[in-house]
Design a protein around this motif. Sequence first.
Motif, PDB file in Angstrom:
ATOM      1  N   ALA A 221      -6.505  -6.983   0.939  1.00  0.00           N
ATOM      2  CA  ALA A 221      -6.277  -5.986   1.928  1.00  0.00           C
ATOM      3  C   ALA A 221      -5.928  -4.522   1.370  1.00  0.00           C
ATOM      4  N   ASN A 222      -4.902  -4.627   0.472  1.00  0.00           N
ATOM      5  CA  ASN A 222      -4.621  -3.040  -0.076  1.00  0.00           C
ATOM      6  C   ASN A 222      -5.726  -2.289  -0.651  1.00  0.00           C
ATOM      7  N   TRP A 224      -9.139  -2.860  -0.081  1.00  0.00           N
ATOM      8  CA  TRP A 224     -10.305  -2.920   0.809  1.00  0.00           C
ATOM      9  C   TRP A 224     -10.065  -1.949   1.997  1.00  0.00           C
ATOM     10  N   THR A 225      -8.746  -1.963   2.564  1.00  0.00           N
ATOM     11  CA  THR A 225      -8.718  -1.089   3.694  1.00  0.00           C
ATOM     12  C   THR A 225      -8.583   0.583   3.352  1.00  0.00           C
ATOM     13  N   LYS A 228     -12.749   0.453   0.731  1.00  0.00           N
ATOM     14  CA  LYS A 228     -14.184  -0.642   1.327  1.00  0.00           C
ATOM     15  C   LYS A 228     -14.793  -1.319   0.146  1.00  0.00           C
ATOM     16  N   ASP A 249      -4.315  -9.815   6.608  1.00  0.00           N
ATOM     17  CA  ASP A 249      -5.577  -9.588   7.368  1.00  0.00           C
ATOM     18  C   ASP A 249      -5.201  -8.539   8.406  1.00  0.00           C
ATOM     19  N   LYS A 251      -6.683  -5.156  11.287  1.00  0.00           N
ATOM     20  CA  LYS A 251      -7.559  -4.690  12.137  1.00  0.00           C
ATOM     21  C   LYS A 251      -7.558  -3.156  12.021  1.00  0.00           C
ATOM     22  N   ILE A 252      -8.591  -2.281  11.515  1.00  0.00           N
ATOM     23  CA  ILE A 252      -8.389  -0.968  11.500  1.00  0.00           C
ATOM     24  C   ILE A 252      -8.942  -0.346  12.851  1.00  0.00           C
ATOM     25  N   LEU A 257      -3.486   0.709  10.746  1.00  0.00           N
ATOM     26  CA  LEU A 257      -3.708  -0.770  10.596  1.00  0.00           C
ATOM     27  C   LEU A 257      -2.939  -1.597  11.411  1.00  0.00           C
ATOM     28  N   TYR A 259      -1.618  -5.479  11.683  1.00  0.00           N
ATOM     29  CA  TYR A 259      -1.934  -6.630  11.077  1.00  0.00           C
ATOM     30  C   TYR A 259      -1.944  -7.809  12.019  1.00  0.00           C
ATOM     31  N   ASP A 266     -10.361  -7.402  10.268  1.00  0.00           N
ATOM     32  CA  ASP A 266     -11.628  -6.518   9.686  1.00  0.00           C
ATOM     33  C   ASP A 266     -11.895  -6.931   8.299  1.00  0.00           C
ATOM     34  N   VAL A 267     -10.694  -7.326   7.482  1.00  0.00           N
ATOM     35  CA  VAL A 267     -10.671  -7.473   6.032  1.00  0.00           C
ATOM     36  C   VAL A 267     -11.567  -8.632   5.639  1.00  0.00           C
TER      37      VAL A 267
END
Length: 317
Positions: A221-222, A224-225, A228, A249, A251-252, A257, A259, A266-267
């Motif tokens: 998550a660190n 990808w957020t 991407k 995980d 949601k953006i 974020l 959690y 979204d992750v």
Amino acid sequence: MIKFIAIIKFEKLMTYTRKEFLQNTAILLTAAMTSSNFAFGKEKPLLAFSTLGCPDWSFQQIVDFAAANGYSGLEIRGIKRQMDLPKCDEFSSPERIKTTLSLMKEKGLKFINLGASANMHFHEGPEKEKSIAEAKSFIDLAQKINCPFVRVFPNKFPKDRDRNQTISTVAENLLTLGEYAKERNVTVLLETHGDFSGSDDILKVMKAASHPNIALVWDIANMWTVTKESPKEVYKKLKKYIRHTHLKDAKIQGDKLQYVLIGQGDVPIFEAIDILYKDGYKGYYSFEWEKLWHPEIAEPEIALADFPNAMKKHFSN
């Protein structure tokens, strides 16, 4: 009079222990609903959680909950909000360490990682000295409690320094710790964190810090957020260095974020988990619920119980 005093003391005791009673009740309820022998297929994934997710629990509550909910590992990132782990009561003396290890054995648990706050981007000065000293103290503790890993951060790209200079600094500091850890049978793990969220930057560091006692925590998550980058591409680059994972995980929502429980955000977290599992990853899948930093998110009784159930459901499909 004696009877009256006894009633007062009893009422105080009930008030003091109400929160612990509720937490322990949750432990028993989730244990009744959750089997620790999940049918994951040929090999059951090793599950752990970070104590970042339960900052107000006692160590006894932590191990009871872990054992009741199908976990086999604990990642220690503070106990009762004490983040300097060598100062925790559980590790404060050889006698206390012996008692702590006995409890872990009784519950069928292992210490798998100690989370230091040490930052490796400092080139010189007191902040560098402080970070190196902290990491070494955690490595010493890891040796005493048979814990294989100590986590450190990369962590920033200072604006007044060239980017490649900072990468070299991080690598040099890691090598200093790697040599120290080698004599103690511990491995230092660099987490994909902070400004070092891109796979190319991490890869440069790991190549420059090549050492048998230096490896990587892949926090999916660190990365990808921020970037991407697909888990497939990240794993292809960093596979040889990954020894541990942090799973969460979110949601953006705009530039923020939120959690959420695993699999509800979204992750592409299960995409990454599948890549690891299918490629024979032998390390722990460690759930990092950041309750200490984000008190508004779900209580640990909910989130830490949900993770093994979500993993069981995913692997049963």
